[in-house]
Design an enzyme around this catalytic site. Sequence first.
Site, PDB file in Angstrom:
ATOM      1  N   ASP A   1      -1.325  -5.389  12.163  1.00  0.00           N
ATOM      2  CA  ASP A   1      -1.598  -6.833  12.091  1.00  0.00           C
ATOM      3  C   ASP A   1      -1.689  -7.435  13.498  1.00  0.00           C
ATOM      4  O   ASP A   1      -0.745  -7.350  14.276  1.00  0.00           O
ATOM      5  CB  ASP A   1      -0.444  -7.469  11.291  1.00  0.00           C
ATOM      6  CG  ASP A   1      -0.455  -8.996  11.281  1.00  0.00           C
ATOM      7  OD1 ASP A   1      -1.497  -9.589  11.615  1.00  0.00           O
ATOM      8  OD2 ASP A   1       0.590  -9.583  10.912  1.00  0.00           O
TER       9      ASP A   1
ATOM     10  N   HIS B   1       4.249 -13.635  11.704  1.00  0.00           N
ATOM     11  CA  HIS B   1       3.535 -12.479  12.274  1.00  0.00           C
ATOM     12  C   HIS B   1       4.208 -11.985  13.550  1.00  0.00           C
ATOM     13  O   HIS B   1       4.724 -12.774  14.339  1.00  0.00           O
ATOM     14  CB  HIS B   1       2.082 -12.866  12.584  1.00  0.00           C
ATOM     15  CG  HIS B   1       1.312 -13.241  11.362  1.00  0.00           C
ATOM     16  ND1 HIS B   1       0.700 -12.314  10.557  1.00  0.00           N
ATOM     17  CD2 HIS B   1       1.093 -14.446  10.788  1.00  0.00           C
ATOM     18  CE1 HIS B   1       0.113 -12.933   9.545  1.00  0.00           C
ATOM     19  NE2 HIS B   1       0.339 -14.230   9.656  1.00  0.00           N
TER      20      HIS B   1
HETATM   21 ZN   LIG Z   1       0.369 -13.130   4.956  1.00  0.00          ZN
END
Ligand SMILES: [Zn+2]
Length: 712
Positions: free
Chosen positions: A346, A522
């Site tokens: 990610d 994140h």
């Molecule tokens: Zn997500």
Amino acid sequence: MKDFLDELDLEVQGIVPDTASVSGPTGSTQLEQQNNSQHSNNKPHTIAPKKPVHNHNKPAPNDNPLVNNNSGHTQNQNTKNNTGAKKPVHNHAAQAKNNNGQAQNKRPNNHRNKHQNQHGGDTTGLPQSNKYGRKIIQFPETKFFLPTLREGYTRYIPIGGNNEIGAKNMSMVQFGDDIILIDCGVQFAEPDMLGADYSIPDVSFLTKYTKNIKGFLITHAHLDHIGALKNVLPVLDMPTLYGTKLTLGLIKKSLEEAGLMPYATFVEIDASVANTTKIGQFSVEFFSVNHSIPDCAGLYIETPGGAKMVHTGDFKIDHTPRLDKPADFERYEEIGKRGITLYLGDSTGSVTKGFSMSEKEVGDTLEKIVSETTNGRLLIAAFSSWISRVQQLIDIAQKYDKYIFLSGRSMVENIAIAQKLGYLSMKPGTIKKLTVKNTQSVPANKQIIITTGSQGEEYSALSRMAEGKHNAITIQSGDTVIFSSSVVPGNERSVGGLINRLIKYGVKIITKSDLPVHTSGHAYQEEQKIFLKLFAPKYFMPIYGDLYFRTRHAETAMSVGVKESNILLLDNGNIVDFAPNGSVFRSKIKVPIMEYVIDGYGMGLTTSHVIKAREQMMNAGVLVLQYTVDKKSKAIIGHIKLETRGLVYVDEVRYIHRIIIKKAREVFENTLKDIPDIEEKDLLKILRTDLETFILKKVDREPMIIPIITEV
Ligand SMILES: [Zn+2]
């Protein structure tokens, strides 16, 4: 980085890649044909698109365009190779049940067989009435076929999410005849979508391969990962969905609304324990990761070709999360020790240095604010899927003897699902239904209202409160509004406008610029480094994000020792194949990926006439010219009627209308004089073109021009 990657195409490493030199649209190469006839052990593995079963007594036509008849194979061999066409109808649910025992099969048996002819063939984006209900969109048929995949090779293709940030994430893995899909998200309307609702991944190339799709792996329940399932699942003949309990719970809600639940099949996975699920030829293991919605998973996918992939989904590292367990380093390390071929990580947080803050720190800050707020109500704007944030507020409310009210449909629904599935813990009565009666019965300083609308969305609950149009809440001086959220890029103006409207009531505003009332879901750079170290991959592919974000992630990887030559930066539609010996081949063939938008009832392309026309009307308005002409002589009868919208300002109307009408008559009459038997469509075209040039020259604007001719 990109130049270097192109060189990879030429990398041979002892085995000739099928992508070394492309000689035709199917990707079949001369080298490949030589290889096919000379080395039968190294023959390419074909994947067979959906076709009717042939009568084997007759010579079968070459129904697999990936197999060239000149390659030395006989036609019968082609048919034999075409396992997709020969296989009996496959009942995923039965297979799923064998694997896990938890499958819930609600799909009628053999539904593919009965209805498969109804798929495909339609080239419009209009919803088609079929077995799955009336609002099923159809992708146009494409001429694209996946290039040949060599035996033992494993293929990865990003379908969406690599050219955008936090949007329509989707990818596929192929081994032999089998395909598994990962996630299927939406992208919310962008300014260039001009009135369309949202954009979905382009799966048109996959509609040929529905029989090859063995399952849909879903990492978590954010809309940029699940939002397009309701559109895409029926198009791909309802593959079985694999995911964790909460993920499937939230998907079921969306499929129920779309009327698709009777056809959907699910396999629930507990990502917190190591457990391999066999899906087609793939061995899949879900592992828990922290993020901004509970029950998120990363994926470990192994193929018989020896490829071992780790896909993080969205992740961060949180040692003190709420609802989820802390990051499970032992498990990540154990997976890493298996020798990872490809790590897909990610990239959303890759431009930020350091570590992202823990959810606990946000909770501590919110608690401090609650404990210090003795007057007025607390309104907290948050993302409706951030269920751990709501749990923290429930904890705080109970501790300080306050009550929670939930505002906004998605907030109420998501929390109801999470509560039903056992994700939330609270004393009965802590959450009260948001009604006028209930809010009047609880003192203002005992109310914590958690609401949607943190992005300033026009019709959201918080916007309605700010406009004084909410039926249960009237904002008052002394209230505090906390934006426990970040501003999604592109929403800065609407959030700014909302804050200004709220301030007029005399409320106190707190955002994450004032206090740590929000954190990222994140991984930032330091967390990305930890995952890269633990999974220790041979190849690294940054995913989720445009080239800038993915390049930053690549730089972070290089800083912890990942070789530049082993980093793969792929756009949506790029194809990479991994050989059994671990070498990688990037295909020069690219899956054509278009931008499809869902627009009310139908679907279209952002490059379509509809969107272009909207853009033209938005920029310069519309001009309609109505000619009434004699049926025989074609002479104009009376005046030409002219209507314009959004083209001219009040003080210039008379002049501009006059010159346009004069020119419109002139063009019409001159054209008929030159070509007396001109067809109407050609005449209309000339009128449009000549008037376009004229108006551009006279007033420097380019409106949409619509001439209409009525014969009497
Ligand atoms: Zn997500």
